[in-house]
Design a protein around this motif. Structure first.
Motif, PDB file in Angstrom:
ATOM      1  N   ASP A  70       0.805  -1.228   0.000  1.00  0.00           N
ATOM      2  CA  ASP A  70       0.000   0.000   0.000  1.00  0.00           C
ATOM      3  C   ASP A  70       0.839   1.279   0.000  1.00  0.00           C
ATOM      4  O   ASP A  70       0.310   2.368   0.277  1.00  0.00           O
ATOM      5  CB  ASP A  70      -0.935   0.003   1.221  1.00  0.00           C
ATOM      6  CG  ASP A  70      -2.100  -0.960   1.053  1.00  0.00           C
ATOM      7  OD1 ASP A  70      -2.520  -1.193  -0.098  1.00  0.00           O
ATOM      8  OD2 ASP A  70      -2.587  -1.477   2.074  1.00  0.00           O
ATOM      9  N   ALA A  71       2.127   1.168  -0.300  1.00  0.00           N
ATOM     10  CA  ALA A  71       2.998   2.354  -0.232  1.00  0.00           C
ATOM     11  C   ALA A  71       2.523   3.449  -1.193  1.00  0.00           C
ATOM     12  O   ALA A  71       2.402   4.613  -0.814  1.00  0.00           O
ATOM     13  CB  ALA A  71       4.443   1.970  -0.531  1.00  0.00           C
ATOM     14  N   ALA A 130       2.323   9.788   8.804  1.00  0.00           N
ATOM     15  CA  ALA A 130       2.212   8.642   7.902  1.00  0.00           C
ATOM     16  C   ALA A 130       1.777   7.390   8.669  1.00  0.00           C
ATOM     17  O   ALA A 130       0.920   6.619   8.212  1.00  0.00           O
ATOM     18  CB  ALA A 130       3.548   8.407   7.193  1.00  0.00           C
ATOM     19  N   LEU A 131       2.357   7.212   9.848  1.00  0.00           N
ATOM     20  CA  LEU A 131       2.030   6.044  10.670  1.00  0.00           C
ATOM     21  C   LEU A 131       0.574   6.090  11.128  1.00  0.00           C
ATOM     22  O   LEU A 131      -0.140   5.075  11.085  1.00  0.00           O
ATOM     23  CB  LEU A 131       2.973   6.022  11.876  1.00  0.00           C
ATOM     24  CG  LEU A 131       2.953   4.819  12.800  1.00  0.00           C
ATOM     25  CD1 LEU A 131       3.352   3.554  12.059  1.00  0.00           C
ATOM     26  CD2 LEU A 131       3.912   5.049  13.977  1.00  0.00           C
ATOM     27  N   GLY A 132       0.116   7.254  11.560  1.00  0.00           N
ATOM     28  CA  GLY A 132      -1.274   7.401  11.980  1.00  0.00           C
ATOM     29  C   GLY A 132      -2.234   7.111  10.831  1.00  0.00           C
ATOM     30  O   GLY A 132      -3.217   6.376  10.997  1.00  0.00           O
ATOM     31  N   GLY A 138      -5.605   0.714   8.374  1.00  0.00           N
ATOM     32  CA  GLY A 138      -5.176  -0.671   8.254  1.00  0.00           C
ATOM     33  C   GLY A 138      -4.411  -0.946   6.972  1.00  0.00           C
ATOM     34  O   GLY A 138      -4.558  -2.013   6.368  1.00  0.00           O
ATOM     35  N   LEU A 139      -3.597   0.017   6.530  1.00  0.00           N
ATOM     36  CA  LEU A 139      -2.839  -0.167   5.285  1.00  0.00           C
ATOM     37  C   LEU A 139      -1.716  -1.186   5.490  1.00  0.00           C
ATOM     38  O   LEU A 139      -1.142  -1.291   6.565  1.00  0.00           O
ATOM     39  CB  LEU A 139      -2.243   1.160   4.811  1.00  0.00           C
ATOM     40  CG  LEU A 139      -3.220   2.281   4.469  1.00  0.00           C
ATOM     41  CD1 LEU A 139      -2.465   3.487   3.900  1.00  0.00           C
ATOM     42  CD2 LEU A 139      -4.276   1.803   3.469  1.00  0.00           C
ATOM     43  N   ASP A 140      -1.408  -1.896   4.420  1.00  0.00           N
ATOM     44  CA  ASP A 140      -0.347  -2.898   4.440  1.00  0.00           C
ATOM     45  C   ASP A 140       0.963  -2.234   4.024  1.00  0.00           C
ATOM     46  O   ASP A 140       1.364  -2.266   2.856  1.00  0.00           O
ATOM     47  CB  ASP A 140      -0.705  -4.046   3.493  1.00  0.00           C
ATOM     48  CG  ASP A 140       0.280  -5.207   3.597  1.00  0.00           C
ATOM     49  OD1 ASP A 140       1.220  -5.110   4.410  1.00  0.00           O
ATOM     50  OD2 ASP A 140       0.102  -6.191   2.845  1.00  0.00           O
TER      51      ASP A 140
END
Lengths: 366, 366
Positions: A70-71, A130-132, A138-140
């Protein structure tokens, strides 16, 4: 000014040993890390940068690594630039905003693979945003700060110095493109980029253990080029209109207000798009402008900013200003209200140590 | 050490004018803002803190304001502490982690209303994490950094000084509770808290314009109490086991490894819970410990940390260490591997300027 106290929290870099040996005299803290501010003095450093070549410890440009299936999806949410056209060896300047268009950072995005990007960040923990976003959806994707520390080589002799260490292939690297080049058997991303207008490269040193060997190799190779340790130079960066996130723009600023509209062209539904597109259409109510301030080299530092006045009305704020020896004026970057931003407009600046006249210009000095 | 260069990005505080007038000699940068590190010298400041009362510019403890219908929902996602038991006037220490349990910050949460919390943060842009989580899920909540700047009053005479400015009601404030108290007609949150073990308060100064009037009022009222400008003191905070995010723990540390298990009791499915609960059950593989290091007051600063050895094996890292005049030993905080963390274990520390013997203790000094 008081001294800067050390701690593990204010991180040393893989090049700090070299920076200290070179006689650094001033630091700032940037991304919880030391960033040199001057060596001999800001004016001497400036003249040297424009004539020779300098090696800069910009390890504080930390990388936010975004990797996984998901990048690209996450990049498209954050980037106002059209990510679909990004080449495999390209770097993009991407002003990143919140849902109201308020800027959170203005990193350089580097495409390492279709599913792997680095964001080479300005001062601020964009990793946490980005982490939040990723956890909230729920991104991979894996998000972290790798042990990668940029070392910049800047100045008119940068190509010559870099060619001696990495080979003549460096001359073929185009602006905001990169090649993977080996130093002592290890490949690094080497981009033609950097926070000056004098030309040069940024080497993304992957692994702290390579820091001092590369630093030493550059100084060894550049003795007859008059290579010196340097750092982003206050005078040169204002002359060139290079913006500093946190000083010239903050979360109270949109990319359009920062004059970065040309980087906002994404067809995707990125965060902040509705505000940014509306401002692009209608024009912002204020925008950054180059400002020339009267007087000689006797201005104090703008600190938290100087108010810009038209008569008795506040019409702007200047956060970056200093004397330019080459252009023989005080060069400045100011956020100016729409009715007062036309080139040639004469305003006044309250410097806290007296009022000066100021003129809005149509372009930066270089 | 080199000087710290100023800029708008490294923000001055509403109290900087008072701090400078008081003769600050050292700064660090914390949340993009100036934080004093010493005035007379660290040892003199330490003795004064333990005997009198100090006023600390801790404006750098910025507030992340979380407000709206989904505020509690977001707090429950981030907090490992059970939010359901939080009283209306309470402050909670909440170590916040990512999905792997890696700490992102360790703020004090302050409940202002059922739908409004402040997170008074350690060094790091936790605002960006909260914002990312909220935008990623479309939560109905506003997240921002208000113009609120904590001023701490610390030391054994803190109650007396505070009572003179805010009234005797301050004596009734319980530990980690707050009252809204007026200064010159404006109410501020006043909590019994602060980053020392000497007792005292934090005043959440709401509006920069109130900064210097309050600063001046405290100094005027405390002349006969020998009040001085102070700041978090390196010696006193290590003696008391007060942890510094970024130094003692980072994103590579879980709350359990930091010894903060008692703050991890939420029944909610907070971020990082599975890792944190598993470590609570099984015990972590390493944990922070008080460490006494041999020798006199001749240790350098640990910089990026000292390796702790058992024979030829690395078994830990020390990031905080200094000489304690009161306890006549080098006091330190170290992350120590499980097999070596029992009180009484003798280890060695490589200080970069020689090896010292070190002993694991069962509790901090105060």
């Amino acid at each position: 000014m008081a001294v800067l106290s050390g701690s593990r929290r204010v991180r040393m870099t893989p090049f700090t040993q070299g920076v200290e040996a070179a006689g650094v005299k001033g630091y700032t803290v940037y991304n919880h890390m030391l960033l040199p501010t001057f060596f001999e003095d800001v004016v001497s450093d400036y003249h040297h940068l424009k004539n020779y070549v300098q090696v800069w410890d910009v390890a504080c440009e930390r990388q936010v690594s975004i990797k996984g299936p998901d990048a690209l999806r996450l990049m498209r949410q954050m980037s106002p630039r059209d990510m679909s056209k990004m080449a495999a060896d390209q770097c993009y300047y991407v002003p990143i905003s919140d849902h109201n268009g308020g800027m959170l950072n203005d990193p350089i995005a580097i495409k390492l693979a279709d599913d792997h990007y680095w964001l080479s960040i300005a001062d601020g923990d964009l990793m946490q945003f980005a982490l939040g976003l990723a956890l909230g959806q729920g991104l991979d994707v894996e998000i972290g700060e790798p042990d990668v520390s940029p070392l910049a080589v800047q100045g008119p002799l940068a190509d010559n110095l870099m060619a001696r260490v990495f080979g003549d292939v460096v001359r073929e690297i185009k602006f905001f493109r990169y090649k993977r080049l080996a130093f002592q058997g290890t490949e690094f991303v080497v981009a033609r980029s950097g926070w000056s207008k004098q030309g040069g490269f940024e080497i993304y040193v992957d692994g702290s253990e390579h820091g001092m060997p590369l630093w030493n190799a550059l100084f060894e190779a550049g003795k007859d080029l008059n290579v010196r340790a340097g750092c982003p130079n206050l005078i040169e960066r204002i002359e060139g209109g290079l913006l500093s996130y946190g000083s010239d723009m903050t979360r109270d600023t949109t990319p359009i207000e920062a004059g970065l509209g040309k980087y906002c062209n994404s067809p995707d539904d990125y965060i902040g798009k509705s505000v940014i597109e509306a401002q692009k259409q209608n024009g912002p109510s204020k925008q950054l402008r180059p400002i020339s301030i009267s007087g000689a080299g006797d201005l104090p530092s703008p600190g938290m900013g100087w108010t810009v006045m038209s008569g008795s009305k506040q019409v702007g704020l200047i956060a970056s200003a200093t004397w330019s020896p080459d252009f023989e004026t005080n060069v400045a970057i100011g956020m100016i209200d729409r009715d007062y931003w036309d080139a040639g407009t004469t305003l006044t600046v309250d410097t806290g140590a007296g009022t000066r006249s100021a003129t809005v210009l149509d372009k930066f000095w270089i």
